[in-house]
Design a protein around this motif. Structure first.
Motif, PDB file in Angstrom:
ATOM      1  N   ARG A   1       7.770   5.875 -12.242  1.00 34.42           N
ATOM      2  CA  ARG A   1       6.542   5.771 -11.449  1.00 34.42           C
ATOM      3  C   ARG A   1       5.585   4.758 -12.061  1.00 34.42           C
ATOM      4  NH1 ARG A   1       1.225   9.254 -11.523  1.00 34.42           N
ATOM      5  NH2 ARG A   1       1.212   8.134 -13.476  1.00 34.42           N
ATOM      6  N   ASP A   2       5.397   4.832 -13.360  1.00 32.98           N
ATOM      7  CA  ASP A   2       4.483   3.904 -14.026  1.00 32.98           C
ATOM      8  C   ASP A   2       4.969   2.460 -13.918  1.00 32.98           C
ATOM      9  OD1 ASP A   2       3.007   6.104 -14.702  1.00 32.98           O
ATOM     10  OD2 ASP A   2       3.797   6.245 -16.744  1.00 32.98           O
ATOM     11  N   ALA A   3       6.268   2.253 -14.071  1.00 34.91           N
ATOM     12  CA  ALA A   3       6.824   0.898 -13.961  1.00 34.91           C
ATOM     13  C   ALA A   3       6.664   0.354 -12.548  1.00 34.91           C
ATOM     14  CB  ALA A   3       8.289   0.899 -14.363  1.00 34.91           C
TER      15      ALA A   3
ATOM     16  N   ALA B   1      12.324   4.609  -4.286  1.00 33.18           N
ATOM     17  CA  ALA B   1      13.223   5.379  -3.425  1.00 33.18           C
ATOM     18  C   ALA B   1      13.987   6.422  -4.231  1.00 33.18           C
ATOM     19  CB  ALA B   1      14.188   4.448  -2.714  1.00 33.18           C
ATOM     20  N   ALA B   2      14.453   6.057  -5.410  1.00 34.45           N
ATOM     21  CA  ALA B   2      15.199   7.009  -6.241  1.00 34.45           C
ATOM     22  C   ALA B   2      14.290   8.137  -6.703  1.00 34.45           C
ATOM     23  CB  ALA B   2      15.804   6.288  -7.435  1.00 34.45           C
ATOM     24  N   HIS B   3      13.082   7.793  -7.093  1.00 32.84           N
ATOM     25  CA  HIS B   3      12.153   8.817  -7.568  1.00 32.84           C
ATOM     26  C   HIS B   3      11.725   9.727  -6.423  1.00 32.84           C
ATOM     27  CE1 HIS B   3       9.502  10.541 -10.489  1.00 32.84           C
ATOM     28  NE2 HIS B   3       8.470  10.403  -9.675  1.00 32.84           N
ATOM     29  N   ASN B   4      11.515   9.162  -5.246  1.00 31.32           N
ATOM     30  CA  ASN B   4      11.133   9.945  -4.081  1.00 31.32           C
ATOM     31  C   ASN B   4      12.303  10.813  -3.621  1.00 31.32           C
ATOM     32  OD1 ASN B   4       9.309  10.821  -2.191  1.00 31.32           O
ATOM     33  ND2 ASN B   4       9.780   9.199  -0.737  1.00 31.32           N
ATOM     34  N   GLY B   5      13.526  10.308  -3.733  1.00 31.57           N
ATOM     35  CA  GLY B   5      14.707  11.091  -3.369  1.00 31.57           C
ATOM     36  C   GLY B   5      14.888  12.289  -4.282  1.00 31.57           C
ATOM     37  N   ASP B   6      14.589  12.124  -5.560  1.00 29.61           N
ATOM     38  CA  ASP B   6      14.680  13.250  -6.503  1.00 29.61           C
ATOM     39  C   ASP B   6      13.674  14.331  -6.153  1.00 29.61           C
ATOM     40  OD1 ASP B   6      16.642  11.914  -7.846  1.00 29.61           O
ATOM     41  OD2 ASP B   6      15.326  11.181  -9.444  1.00 29.61           O
ATOM     42  N   ARG B   7      12.509  13.943  -5.708  1.00 31.93           N
ATOM     43  CA  ARG B   7      11.482  14.925  -5.320  1.00 31.93           C
ATOM     44  C   ARG B   7      11.913  15.730  -4.107  1.00 31.93           C
ATOM     45  NH1 ARG B   7       5.582  12.550  -4.760  1.00 31.93           N
ATOM     46  NH2 ARG B   7       6.753  11.568  -3.106  1.00 31.93           N
ATOM     47  N   HIS B   8      12.531  15.051  -3.119  1.00 32.81           N
ATOM     48  CA  HIS B   8      12.973  15.740  -1.915  1.00 32.81           C
ATOM     49  C   HIS B   8      14.139  16.677  -2.218  1.00 32.81           C
ATOM     50  CE1 HIS B   8      10.297  13.936   0.922  1.00 32.81           C
ATOM     51  NE2 HIS B   8      10.634  12.719   0.549  1.00 32.81           N
ATOM     52  N   LEU B   9      15.004  16.291  -3.147  1.00 38.98           N
ATOM     53  CA  LEU B   9      16.123  17.171  -3.514  1.00 38.98           C
ATOM     54  C   LEU B   9      15.620  18.410  -4.221  1.00 38.98           C
ATOM     55  CD1 LEU B   9      18.818  14.614  -4.702  1.00 38.98           C
ATOM     56  CD2 LEU B   9      18.817  15.944  -2.595  1.00 38.98           C
TER      57      LEU B   9
ATOM     58  N   LEU C   1       1.671   6.818  -6.678  1.00 43.81           N
ATOM     59  CA  LEU C   1       0.532   7.411  -7.380  1.00 43.81           C
ATOM     60  C   LEU C   1       0.460   8.917  -7.157  1.00 43.81           C
ATOM     61  CD1 LEU C   1      -2.219   4.703  -6.946  1.00 43.81           C
ATOM     62  CD2 LEU C   1      -1.029   5.357  -9.026  1.00 43.81           C
ATOM     63  N   GLY C   2       1.046   9.406  -6.068  1.00 45.02           N
ATOM     64  CA  GLY C   2       1.066  10.840  -5.808  1.00 45.02           C
ATOM     65  C   GLY C   2       2.234  11.555  -6.473  1.00 45.02           C
ATOM     66  N   ALA C   3       3.140  10.794  -7.064  1.00 45.00           N
ATOM     67  CA  ALA C   3       4.328  11.374  -7.692  1.00 45.00           C
ATOM     68  C   ALA C   3       3.993  11.903  -9.082  1.00 45.00           C
ATOM     69  CB  ALA C   3       5.420  10.314  -7.796  1.00 45.00           C
ATOM     70  N   PRO C   4       4.805  12.846  -9.578  1.00 45.42           N
ATOM     71  CA  PRO C   4       4.593  13.330 -10.955  1.00 45.42           C
ATOM     72  C   PRO C   4       4.783  12.193 -11.965  1.00 45.42           C
ATOM     73  CG  PRO C   4       6.248  14.654  -9.807  1.00 45.42           C
ATOM     74  CD  PRO C   4       5.883  13.525  -8.914  1.00 45.42           C
ATOM     75  N   LYS C   5       4.143  12.337 -13.106  1.00 45.76           N
ATOM     76  CA  LYS C   5       4.219  11.281 -14.125  1.00 45.76           C
ATOM     77  C   LYS C   5       5.649  11.120 -14.621  1.00 45.76           C
ATOM     78  CE  LYS C   5      -0.400  11.182 -15.826  1.00 45.76           C
ATOM     79  NZ  LYS C   5      -1.230  10.911 -16.954  1.00 45.76           N
ATOM     80  N   ALA C   6       6.068   9.865 -14.620  1.00 45.20           N
ATOM     81  CA  ALA C   6       7.390   9.498 -15.113  1.00 45.20           C
ATOM     82  C   ALA C   6       7.372   8.008 -15.419  1.00 45.20           C
ATOM     83  CB  ALA C   6       8.468   9.807 -14.082  1.00 45.20           C
TER      84      ALA C   6
ATOM     85  N   VAL D   1       0.836  -1.206   0.000  1.00 46.87           N
ATOM     86  CA  VAL D   1       0.000   0.000   0.000  1.00 46.87           C
ATOM     87  C   VAL D   1       0.869   1.253   0.000  1.00 46.87           C
ATOM     88  CG1 VAL D   1      -1.660   1.310   1.380  1.00 46.87           C
ATOM     89  CG2 VAL D   1      -1.971  -1.134   1.039  1.00 46.87           C
ATOM     90  N   LEU D   2       1.943   1.249   0.783  1.00 45.48           N
ATOM     91  CA  LEU D   2       2.825   2.411   0.839  1.00 45.48           C
ATOM     92  C   LEU D   2       3.489   2.680  -0.507  1.00 45.48           C
ATOM     93  CD1 LEU D   2       4.036   4.585   2.681  1.00 45.48           C
ATOM     94  CD2 LEU D   2       5.930   3.015   3.093  1.00 45.48           C
ATOM     95  N   LEU D   3       3.955   1.625  -1.163  1.00 43.29           N
ATOM     96  CA  LEU D   3       4.557   1.809  -2.491  1.00 43.29           C
ATOM     97  C   LEU D   3       3.549   2.397  -3.477  1.00 43.29           C
ATOM     98  CD1 LEU D   3       6.804  -1.305  -3.126  1.00 43.29           C
ATOM     99  CD2 LEU D   3       7.502   1.068  -3.184  1.00 43.29           C
ATOM    100  N   LEU D   4       2.336   1.901  -3.463  1.00 43.51           N
ATOM    101  CA  LEU D   4       1.322   2.432  -4.377  1.00 43.51           C
ATOM    102  C   LEU D   4       0.949   3.870  -4.030  1.00 43.51           C
ATOM    103  CD1 LEU D   4      -1.021  -0.628  -4.854  1.00 43.51           C
ATOM    104  CD2 LEU D   4       0.484   0.409  -6.537  1.00 43.51           C
TER     105      LEU D   4
END
Length: 91
Positions: free
Chosen positions: A42-44, A80-88, A34-39, A27-30
């Motif tokens: 994220r879709d994969a 994790a990589a996609h979420n890390g890019d958002r925080h940076l 799903l709240g992340a920008p389209k990329a 559930v946490l991964l989804l």
């Protein structure tokens, strides 16, 4: 022959806590993805998490199949990589 369902197997053999940890990870991964920008990442990640979650309903030995464990690890790494890019980007 077994339950043919990973969720029931985890509940019966390991108890409620491991089952809740496994389901909360899905559930946490989804939720995060799903709240992340389209990329593409994220879709994969969302696609593989959904496939793994649905496949757990029909197979009891999913956690012992190396290919699925690789895909689960890859999904977590992409998340994790996609979420890390958002925080940076916010800093």
């Amino acid at each position: 022959m077994g339950t043919h369902n990973l969720y029931l197997t985890l509940l019966g053999e390991a108890g409620i806590v491991p089952l809740l940890l496994f389901v909360s990870a899905i559930v946490l991964l989804l939720r995060v993805q799903l709240g992340a920008p389209k990329a593409f990442a994220r879709d994969a990640t969302v696609a593989w998490v959904i496939v793994i979650a649905l496949y757990c309903m029909t197979v009891q030995h999913l956690l012992s199949i190396g290919a699925f464990m690789f895909l689960a690890g890859l999904s977590v790494a992409l998340a994790a990589a996609h979420n890390g890019d958002r925080h940076l980007a916010k800093a």
